[in-house]
Design an enzyme around this catalytic site. Sequence first.
Site, PDB file in Angstrom:
ATOM      1  N   LYS A   1       0.797  -1.203   0.000  1.00 21.30           N
ATOM      2  CA  LYS A   1       0.000   0.000   0.000  1.00 21.30           C
ATOM      3  C   LYS A   1       0.847   1.279   0.000  1.00 21.30           C
ATOM      4  O   LYS A   1       0.344   2.374  -0.215  1.00 21.30           O
ATOM      5  CB  LYS A   1      -0.884   0.036   1.260  1.00 21.30           C
ATOM      6  CG  LYS A   1      -1.764  -1.149   1.453  1.00 21.30           C
ATOM      7  CD  LYS A   1      -2.369  -1.094   2.876  1.00 21.30           C
ATOM      8  CE  LYS A   1      -2.903  -2.440   3.253  1.00 21.30           C
ATOM      9  NZ  LYS A   1      -3.061  -2.594   4.699  1.00 21.30           N
ATOM     10  N   GLY A   2       2.125   1.118   0.296  1.00 20.74           N
ATOM     11  CA  GLY A   2       2.993   2.284   0.528  1.00 20.74           C
ATOM     12  C   GLY A   2       3.057   3.288  -0.601  1.00 20.74           C
ATOM     13  O   GLY A   2       3.286   4.474  -0.371  1.00 20.74           O
TER      14      GLY A   2
ATOM     15  N   GLU B   1       7.326   2.721  -6.196  1.00 17.23           N
ATOM     16  CA  GLU B   1       7.522   2.261  -4.819  1.00 17.23           C
ATOM     17  C   GLU B   1       7.776   3.458  -3.908  1.00 17.23           C
ATOM     18  O   GLU B   1       8.306   4.475  -4.350  1.00 17.23           O
ATOM     19  CB  GLU B   1       8.729   1.299  -4.831  1.00 17.23           C
ATOM     20  CG  GLU B   1       9.061   0.647  -3.532  1.00 17.23           C
ATOM     21  CD  GLU B   1       7.937  -0.189  -2.947  1.00 17.23           C
ATOM     22  OE1 GLU B   1       6.916   0.403  -2.552  1.00 17.23           O
ATOM     23  OE2 GLU B   1       8.087  -1.413  -2.840  1.00 17.23           O
ATOM     24  N   ASP B   2       7.359   3.339  -2.667  1.00 19.97           N
ATOM     25  CA  ASP B   2       7.603   4.434  -1.730  1.00 19.97           C
ATOM     26  C   ASP B   2       9.024   4.415  -1.185  1.00 19.97           C
ATOM     27  O   ASP B   2       9.652   5.455  -1.030  1.00 19.97           O
ATOM     28  CB  ASP B   2       6.586   4.405  -0.569  1.00 19.97           C
ATOM     29  CG  ASP B   2       6.528   3.056   0.120  1.00 19.97           C
ATOM     30  OD1 ASP B   2       6.926   2.041  -0.501  1.00 19.97           O
ATOM     31  OD2 ASP B   2       6.085   2.990   1.276  1.00 19.97           O
TER      32      ASP B   2
ATOM     33  N   ASP C   1      14.474  -0.512   0.852  1.00 22.75           N
ATOM     34  CA  ASP C   1      15.183  -0.676   2.116  1.00 22.75           C
ATOM     35  C   ASP C   1      16.228  -1.794   1.932  1.00 22.75           C
ATOM     36  O   ASP C   1      17.316  -1.544   1.418  1.00 22.75           O
ATOM     37  CB  ASP C   1      14.107  -1.036   3.160  1.00 22.75           C
ATOM     38  CG  ASP C   1      14.559  -0.840   4.585  1.00 22.75           C
ATOM     39  OD1 ASP C   1      15.764  -0.732   4.811  1.00 22.75           O
ATOM     40  OD2 ASP C   1      13.702  -0.807   5.476  1.00 22.75           O
TER      41      ASP C   1
ATOM     42  N   ASP D   1       3.793   3.703   6.524  1.00 25.48           N
ATOM     43  CA  ASP D   1       3.091   3.448   7.790  1.00 25.48           C
ATOM     44  C   ASP D   1       4.021   2.964   8.899  1.00 25.48           C
ATOM     45  O   ASP D   1       5.150   2.532   8.657  1.00 25.48           O
ATOM     46  CB  ASP D   1       2.028   2.361   7.585  1.00 25.48           C
ATOM     47  CG  ASP D   1       2.636   0.971   7.461  1.00 25.48           C
ATOM     48  OD1 ASP D   1       3.592   0.809   6.668  1.00 25.48           O
ATOM     49  OD2 ASP D   1       2.190   0.047   8.176  1.00 25.48           O
TER      50      ASP D   1
ATOM     51  N   ARG E   1      -0.310   6.732   7.291  1.00 23.67           N
ATOM     52  CA  ARG E   1      -0.179   6.779   5.827  1.00 23.67           C
ATOM     53  C   ARG E   1      -0.781   8.056   5.250  1.00 23.67           C
ATOM     54  O   ARG E   1      -0.411   8.501   4.181  1.00 23.67           O
ATOM     55  CB  ARG E   1      -0.881   5.576   5.192  1.00 23.67           C
ATOM     56  CG  ARG E   1      -0.242   4.222   5.494  1.00 23.67           C
ATOM     57  CD  ARG E   1      -0.818   3.177   4.543  1.00 23.67           C
ATOM     58  NE  ARG E   1      -0.612   1.812   4.983  1.00 23.67           N
ATOM     59  CZ  ARG E   1       0.444   1.057   4.678  1.00 23.67           C
ATOM     60  NH1 ARG E   1       1.424   1.561   3.963  1.00 23.67           N
ATOM     61  NH2 ARG E   1       0.536  -0.192   5.089  1.00 23.67           N
TER      62      ARG E   1
END
Length: 178
Positions: A42-43, A98-99, A102, A158, A164
Amino acid sequence: MHKDVESVLLSEKQLEKIVNLLAKKIEKDYNGKEFIMVGLLKGSVAFMADLMKKINLDFSIDFMVASSYGSGTESSGKVKVVSDLTQPVEGKDVLIVEDIVDSGNTLNFICNYLMTKGAKDVRVVTLCDKPARRKVPFKPDYVGTEIPDEFIVGYGLDYDEKYRNLPYIGILKRSVYE
Ligand code: PRP
């Protein structure tokens, strides 16, 4: 500012600037190509909503949900597709939105997955990149900004499914998760 946020890392204005710059680059590179923009939920939801409106080209959009196996806070590195695309990718150019990148596990897996499904080309645009945390080699094609190794929330990101909806990206207070 939200009471659980220590400080603002990227303000609404800064986010808008980053999104505009990325949109310009993508528009130039994808001009004349038929491509699918794929958001990883959901990011990516806030970033993708803003980004796609700034790209003045014809393209379709779709979404995927991926998740890491295992328990605990550290991802195990094994990723699975929870919800797949609604359209075939054979012979198509795919741009994944994509947010944050990592460890790199999610994108590394998803890019390979889409290539084995016959995509012609798979590229990734990420709003934030945390190269210091990489566990597998992965280099996004378009990066909004590199960020320090802090726990960030907002603009899609989040903690425990909260924050969010914040319009900025903030550093979460340690007391919230420690
Ligand atoms: C986050 C983020 C990336 C992934 C990055 O998703 O949106 O997909 O983690 O981490 P990695 O590089 O270590 O794989 P998350 O699993 O938290 O789900 P969400 O998008 O629903 O927030």
